[in-house]
Design a protein around this motif. Structure first.
Motif, PDB file in Angstrom:
ATOM      1  N   LYS A 147      20.971 -63.259  97.977  1.00 51.29           N
ATOM      2  CA  LYS A 147      22.293 -63.811  98.266  1.00 51.29           C
ATOM      3  C   LYS A 147      22.693 -64.843  97.213  1.00 51.29           C
ATOM      4  O   LYS A 147      23.856 -64.890  96.781  1.00 51.29           O
ATOM      5  N   GLN A 148      21.742 -65.650  96.792  1.00 53.82           N
ATOM      6  CA  GLN A 148      22.019 -66.669  95.780  1.00 53.82           C
ATOM      7  C   GLN A 148      22.345 -66.051  94.426  1.00 53.82           C
ATOM      8  O   GLN A 148      23.253 -66.492  93.725  1.00 53.82           O
ATOM      9  N   VAL A 149      21.576 -65.011  94.076  1.00 54.49           N
ATOM     10  CA  VAL A 149      21.760 -64.374  92.769  1.00 54.49           C
ATOM     11  C   VAL A 149      22.973 -63.446  92.785  1.00 54.49           C
ATOM     12  O   VAL A 149      23.655 -63.266  91.775  1.00 54.49           O
ATOM     13  N   GLY A 150      23.215 -62.837  93.930  1.00 51.75           N
ATOM     14  CA  GLY A 150      24.356 -61.927  94.059  1.00 51.75           C
ATOM     15  C   GLY A 150      24.048 -60.492  93.699  1.00 51.75           C
ATOM     16  O   GLY A 150      24.955 -59.690  93.443  1.00 51.75           O
ATOM     17  N   ILE A 151      22.755 -60.122  93.701  1.00 49.45           N
ATOM     18  CA  ILE A 151      22.360 -58.732  93.422  1.00 49.45           C
ATOM     19  C   ILE A 151      21.236 -58.337  94.379  1.00 49.45           C
ATOM     20  O   ILE A 151      20.579 -59.197  94.977  1.00 49.45           O
ATOM     21  N   THR A 152      21.030 -57.039  94.521  1.00 48.18           N
ATOM     22  CA  THR A 152      19.891 -56.532  95.289  1.00 48.18           C
ATOM     23  C   THR A 152      18.692 -56.451  94.359  1.00 48.18           C
ATOM     24  O   THR A 152      18.758 -55.858  93.282  1.00 48.18           O
TER      25      THR A 152
ATOM     26  N   HIS B 161      14.810 -52.000  96.097  1.00 49.90           N
ATOM     27  CA  HIS B 161      15.169 -50.842  96.929  1.00 49.90           C
ATOM     28  C   HIS B 161      14.170 -50.826  98.079  1.00 49.90           C
ATOM     29  O   HIS B 161      12.959 -50.846  97.865  1.00 49.90           O
ATOM     30  N   ARG B 162      14.671 -50.822  99.314  1.00 56.46           N
ATOM     31  CA  ARG B 162      13.782 -50.774 100.469  1.00 56.46           C
ATOM     32  C   ARG B 162      13.632 -49.326 100.920  1.00 56.46           C
ATOM     33  O   ARG B 162      14.617 -48.643 101.181  1.00 56.46           O
ATOM     34  N   HIS B 163      12.395 -48.857 101.020  1.00 58.50           N
ATOM     35  CA  HIS B 163      12.082 -47.525 101.525  1.00 58.50           C
ATOM     36  C   HIS B 163      11.252 -47.669 102.801  1.00 58.50           C
ATOM     37  O   HIS B 163      10.812 -48.757 103.156  1.00 58.50           O
ATOM     38  N   ALA B 164      11.010 -46.585 103.460  1.00 58.85           N
ATOM     39  CA  ALA B 164      10.278 -46.621 104.737  1.00 58.85           C
ATOM     40  C   ALA B 164       8.886 -47.220 104.564  1.00 58.85           C
ATOM     41  O   ALA B 164       8.442 -48.019 105.390  1.00 58.85           O
ATOM     42  N   ARG B 165       8.180 -46.846 103.514  1.00 62.55           N
ATOM     43  CA  ARG B 165       6.799 -47.300 103.362  1.00 62.55           C
ATOM     44  C   ARG B 165       6.564 -48.125 102.087  1.00 62.55           C
ATOM     45  O   ARG B 165       5.439 -48.564 101.850  1.00 62.55           O
ATOM     46  N   ALA B 166       7.591 -48.251 101.282  1.00 66.12           N
ATOM     47  CA  ALA B 166       7.391 -48.975 100.019  1.00 66.12           C
ATOM     48  C   ALA B 166       8.703 -49.587  99.555  1.00 66.12           C
ATOM     49  O   ALA B 166       9.769 -49.299 100.096  1.00 66.12           O
ATOM     50  N   ILE B 167       8.587 -50.432  98.582  1.00 69.69           N
ATOM     51  CA  ILE B 167       9.769 -51.026  97.952  1.00 69.69           C
ATOM     52  C   ILE B 167       9.633 -50.846  96.446  1.00 69.69           C
ATOM     53  O   ILE B 167       8.529 -50.649  95.918  1.00 69.69           O
ATOM     54  N   SER B 168      10.756 -50.916  95.744  1.00 70.64           N
ATOM     55  CA  SER B 168      10.734 -50.849  94.282  1.00 70.64           C
ATOM     56  C   SER B 168      11.855 -51.719  93.735  1.00 70.64           C
ATOM     57  O   SER B 168      12.877 -51.934  94.395  1.00 70.64           O
ATOM     58  N   LEU B 169      11.633 -52.235  92.551  1.00 66.06           N
ATOM     59  CA  LEU B 169      12.618 -53.116  91.926  1.00 66.06           C
ATOM     60  C   LEU B 169      13.854 -52.330  91.500  1.00 66.06           C
ATOM     61  O   LEU B 169      13.752 -51.220  90.991  1.00 66.06           O
ATOM     62  N   THR B 170      15.012 -52.931  91.703  1.00 63.77           N
ATOM     63  CA  THR B 170      16.240 -52.385  91.148  1.00 63.77           C
ATOM     64  C   THR B 170      16.280 -52.713  89.652  1.00 63.77           C
ATOM     65  O   THR B 170      15.449 -53.483  89.143  1.00 63.77           O
ATOM     66  N   THR B 171      17.252 -52.157  88.959  1.00 63.18           N
ATOM     67  CA  THR B 171      17.391 -52.467  87.531  1.00 63.18           C
ATOM     68  C   THR B 171      17.632 -53.963  87.340  1.00 63.18           C
ATOM     69  O   THR B 171      17.029 -54.610  86.479  1.00 63.18           O
ATOM     70  N   GLY B 172      18.516 -54.526  88.168  1.00 63.00           N
ATOM     71  CA  GLY B 172      18.765 -55.970  88.103  1.00 63.00           C
ATOM     72  C   GLY B 172      17.536 -56.759  88.495  1.00 63.00           C
ATOM     73  O   GLY B 172      17.269 -57.827  87.942  1.00 63.00           O
ATOM     74  N   GLY B 173      16.771 -56.216  89.482  1.00 63.75           N
ATOM     75  CA  GLY B 173      15.548 -56.881  89.908  1.00 63.75           C
ATOM     76  C   GLY B 173      14.524 -56.977  88.793  1.00 63.75           C
ATOM     77  O   GLY B 173      13.818 -57.985  88.658  1.00 63.75           O
TER      78      GLY B 173
ATOM     79  N   GLN C 224      15.159 -57.122  85.556  1.00 65.39           N
ATOM     80  CA  GLN C 224      15.610 -58.141  84.611  1.00 65.39           C
ATOM     81  C   GLN C 224      15.349 -59.542  85.171  1.00 65.39           C
ATOM     82  O   GLN C 224      14.910 -60.451  84.450  1.00 65.39           O
ATOM     83  N   TYR C 225      15.609 -59.690  86.460  1.00 64.22           N
ATOM     84  CA  TYR C 225      15.434 -61.005  87.095  1.00 64.22           C
ATOM     85  C   TYR C 225      13.967 -61.387  87.181  1.00 64.22           C
ATOM     86  O   TYR C 225      13.606 -62.568  87.103  1.00 64.22           O
ATOM     87  N   LEU C 226      13.092 -60.359  87.327  1.00 62.14           N
ATOM     88  CA  LEU C 226      11.653 -60.625  87.388  1.00 62.14           C
ATOM     89  C   LEU C 226      11.158 -61.257  86.090  1.00 62.14           C
ATOM     90  O   LEU C 226      10.326 -62.168  86.124  1.00 62.14           O
TER      91      LEU C 226
ATOM     92  N   LEU D  11       9.290 -64.809  86.151  1.00 55.99           N
ATOM     93  CA  LEU D  11       7.929 -65.003  85.642  1.00 55.99           C
ATOM     94  C   LEU D  11       7.890 -66.085  84.561  1.00 55.99           C
ATOM     95  O   LEU D  11       6.961 -66.903  84.519  1.00 55.99           O
ATOM     96  N   LYS D  12       8.901 -66.073  83.692  1.00 60.04           N
ATOM     97  CA  LYS D  12       8.953 -67.081  82.630  1.00 60.04           C
ATOM     98  C   LYS D  12       9.112 -68.476  83.224  1.00 60.04           C
ATOM     99  O   LYS D  12       8.417 -69.420  82.828  1.00 60.04           O
ATOM    100  N   LEU D  13      10.007 -68.605  84.184  1.00 59.90           N
ATOM    101  CA  LEU D  13      10.251 -69.915  84.798  1.00 59.90           C
ATOM    102  C   LEU D  13       9.038 -70.425  85.567  1.00 59.90           C
ATOM    103  O   LEU D  13       8.665 -71.595  85.469  1.00 59.90           O
TER     104      LEU D  13
END
Length: 292
Positions: free
Chosen positions: A42-47, A50-62, A64-66, A70-72
């Motif tokens: 909500k703070q960043v304004g992006i998802t 990706h939430r799946h039934a048994r797993a999750i994965s980073l979005t393209t924006g996620g 970049q944000y990662l 990590l750097k910070l």
């Protein structure tokens, strides 16, 4: 919520692949982890995931944000580690502001001993007889000879400066005898310009006597005034420790010894903080013990 804490949680979720695994590692609940990720999105304004039934994965924006997260977090962890080390080890740079004569005649020997004890420490010594602002000048400790006013700073007493009056034997031989303080009004005097006022000397032999003197040489350098006294230019007033060698060798002669000695306290002054680096605390204790 604390954004930096949420960034840490985000980084661990991205690395471990599930909210559950991150919750277990961080000793918290899956619900708490999920709320922190949702708040961050909500703070960043992006998802971020990706939430799946048994797993999750980073979005393209996620992804970049990662990289930014990590750097910070790495930089923050490094700074926190360095700060913790400052609290426990005597290292880094110690910044001092010290009066000119005191730095050479009184501080150099104990400073040498302190550095020999702590080879990982370096010292930046600013030599000045003027009062400096510790915050503006980025000074850890200032050594000052003064009656301190309430300034929000902390102070530790070192010594009392015992003020004495002296001149060269040659000057005293060629000029009228100085028996009482009032006799100085007829003499050449060498005055310290940082005293206020510099041309008014005070004496006490049971009652206070003020003598307005002729300023033959006026300077903010104590060493300069001592040298001019040795060369026969007049009478000077300085702390006794500054001229002990000259008094013993006979190149200077103390006068007006019947008067009560004026003593000006000398302090180490430093910022009031509960989390002083160990190098500052250790130096204050060492110098205080050395002079006591």
């Amino acid at each position: 919520m604390d954004k930096f804490d949420c960034l840490k949680v985000f980084s661990r979720v991205a690395s471990l692949g599930t909210f559950t695994a991150a919750a277990n590692e961080l000793n918290t609940t899956q619900s708490a982890v999920s709320k922190k990720i949702a708040w961050l999105e909500k703070q960043v304004g992006i998802t971020l995931f990706h939430r799946h039934a048994r797993a999750i994965s980073l979005t393209t924006g996620g992804k970049q944000y990662l990289n930014l997260a990590l750097k910070l977090t790495d930089e923050m962890n490094l700074v926190e580690s360095q700060l913790r080390q400052e609290q426990t080890s005597i290292s880094g740079t110690l910044k001092l502001s010290v009066p000119s004569a005191f730095s050479v005649k009184k501080l150099s020997v104990p400073l040498n001993e302190f550095l020999n004890l702590h080879p990982e420490l370096s010292v930046d010594v600013s030599v000045s007889d003027k009062f400096v602002d510790l915050v503006e000048s980025d000074i850890d400790i200032a050594i000052r000879a003064a009656y301190l006013k309430d300034s929000g700073l902390k102070a530790r007493w070192i010594i009392d400066n015992e003020l004495i009056y002296f001149a060269s034997p040659d000057y005293l031989e060629k000029h009228p005898t100085i028996e009482i303080a009032e006799d100085l009004a007829q003499h050449q005097c060498l005055t310290y310009s940082l005293s206020t006022p510099s041309n008014l000397w005070r004496f006490n032999d049971g009652k206070e006597t003020k003598v307005k003197i002729k300023e033959q040489v006026r300077s903010d350098s104590p060493e300069m005034l001592v040298q001019m006294a040795k060369l026969g230019q007049g009478v000077a007033a300085m702390p006794k420790w500054m001229v002990e060698h000259e008094l013993k060798s006979g190149s200077l002669t103390q006068i007006l010894e019947q008067y009560k000695t004026v003593k000006l306290p000398m302090y180490m002054v430093y910022k009031d903080s509960e989390h002083q680096p160990q190098r500052i605390r250790a130096f204050i204790d060492f110098i205080s013990n050395y002079f006591s």
